[in-house]
Motif scaffolding. Structure first.
Motif, PDB file in Angstrom:
ATOM      1  N   GLU A   6      88.818  18.679  17.510  1.00 50.74           N
ATOM      2  CA  GLU A   6      89.430  17.431  17.969  1.00 50.74           C
ATOM      3  C   GLU A   6      88.685  16.229  17.393  1.00 50.74           C
ATOM      4  N   GLN A   7      87.360  16.308  17.339  1.00 49.03           N
ATOM      5  CA  GLN A   7      86.562  15.213  16.785  1.00 49.03           C
ATOM      6  C   GLN A   7      86.829  15.048  15.289  1.00 49.03           C
ATOM      7  N   HIS A   8      86.957  16.170  14.563  1.00 50.49           N
ATOM      8  CA  HIS A   8      87.268  16.089  13.128  1.00 50.49           C
ATOM      9  C   HIS A   8      88.647  15.467  12.900  1.00 50.49           C
ATOM     10  N   LYS A  14      90.715   8.046  11.234  1.00 45.39           N
ATOM     11  CA  LYS A  14      90.077   6.730  11.117  1.00 45.39           C
ATOM     12  C   LYS A  14      90.160   6.169   9.703  1.00 45.39           C
ATOM     13  N   HIS A  15      90.431   7.030   8.716  1.00 44.97           N
ATOM     14  CA  HIS A  15      90.560   6.552   7.339  1.00 44.97           C
ATOM     15  C   HIS A  15      91.840   5.720   7.235  1.00 44.97           C
ATOM     16  N   PRO A  16      91.759   4.541   6.633  1.00 44.26           N
ATOM     17  CA  PRO A  16      92.902   3.628   6.607  1.00 44.26           C
ATOM     18  C   PRO A  16      94.183   4.200   5.989  1.00 44.26           C
ATOM     19  N   ALA A  17      94.078   5.047   4.974  1.00 42.85           N
ATOM     20  CA  ALA A  17      95.273   5.561   4.303  1.00 42.85           C
ATOM     21  C   ALA A  17      95.884   6.771   5.011  1.00 42.85           C
ATOM     22  N   VAL A  18      95.157   7.378   5.941  1.00 47.21           N
ATOM     23  CA  VAL A  18      95.631   8.591   6.612  1.00 47.21           C
ATOM     24  C   VAL A  18      96.511   8.221   7.806  1.00 47.21           C
ATOM     25  N   VAL A  19      97.731   8.798   7.822  1.00 45.54           N
ATOM     26  CA  VAL A  19      98.658   8.539   8.932  1.00 45.54           C
ATOM     27  C   VAL A  19      98.976   9.804   9.722  1.00 45.54           C
ATOM     28  N   GLY A  20      98.471  10.964   9.257  1.00 43.77           N
ATOM     29  CA  GLY A  20      98.702  12.204   9.985  1.00 43.77           C
ATOM     30  C   GLY A  20      97.791  13.308   9.503  1.00 43.77           C
ATOM     31  N   GLN A  26      96.535  31.125  10.514  1.00 40.97           N
ATOM     32  CA  GLN A  26      97.266  31.845   9.466  1.00 40.97           C
ATOM     33  C   GLN A  26      98.739  32.082   9.812  1.00 40.97           C
ATOM     34  N   GLN A  27      99.064  32.112  11.086  1.00 48.55           N
ATOM     35  CA  GLN A  27     100.447  32.337  11.496  1.00 48.55           C
ATOM     36  C   GLN A  27     101.225  31.034  11.656  1.00 48.55           C
ATOM     37  N   GLY A  28     100.591  29.910  11.388  1.00 46.64           N
ATOM     38  CA  GLY A  28     101.253  28.623  11.509  1.00 46.64           C
ATOM     39  C   GLY A  28     101.198  28.028  12.901  1.00 46.64           C
ATOM     40  N   HIS A  29     100.393  28.622  13.777  1.00 46.36           N
ATOM     41  CA  HIS A  29     100.237  28.067  15.120  1.00 46.36           C
ATOM     42  C   HIS A  29      99.356  26.832  15.060  1.00 46.36           C
ATOM     43  N   ASN A  30      99.786  25.795  15.731  1.00 41.84           N
ATOM     44  CA  ASN A  30      99.078  24.531  15.731  1.00 41.84           C
ATOM     45  C   ASN A  30      97.742  24.652  16.459  1.00 41.84           C
ATOM     46  N   LEU A  31      96.671  24.254  15.768  1.00 41.79           N
ATOM     47  CA  LEU A  31      95.346  24.202  16.384  1.00 41.79           C
ATOM     48  C   LEU A  31      94.991  22.782  16.790  1.00 41.79           C
ATOM     49  N   GLY A  32      95.692  21.824  16.202  1.00 38.51           N
ATOM     50  CA  GLY A  32      95.475  20.419  16.522  1.00 38.51           C
ATOM     51  C   GLY A  32      96.219  19.543  15.539  1.00 38.51           C
TER      52      GLY A  32
END
Length: 91
Positions: A6-8, A14-20, A26-32
């Motif tokens: 979560e911290q990562h 926080k990087h200005p160009a990052v919006v997501g 491996q199975q495509g399950h969301n970790l965060g």
């Protein structure tokens, strides 16, 4: 591990160009996820990374997939059993 992940994710956003940002197993399950990338993108991101890896002959090579559009790029890369996607706006 969850609090570290979560911290990562928060630090990446926080990087200005990052919006997501999205992290899957491996199975495509969301970790965060944060921002423009959500749970619904997990399967696609995971499959893109697997298919890109299948294109290389070197099993130790980990390709980065870059989906480009006029509004920005989505970079997808696997790190061991984890796949990361970062959505960046065009500069």
């Amino acid at each position: 591990m969850e609090s570290t992940l979560e911290q990562h994710l928060d630090d990446t956003m926080k990087h200005p160009a990052v919006v997501g940002v999205l992290c899957t197993d491996q199975q495509g399950h969301n970790l965060g996820c944060r921002g423009s990338l959500s749970d619904e993108h997990g399967g696609v991101v995971s499959v893109l990374a697997k298919q890109a890896a299948a294109l290389t002959k070197d099993p130790t090579d980990t390709p980065t997939v870059c989906l480009e559009s006029e509004s920005g790029n989505i970079l997808v890369r696997s790190h061991g059993t984890i796949t990361i996607a970062v959505h960046k706006i065009a500069s």
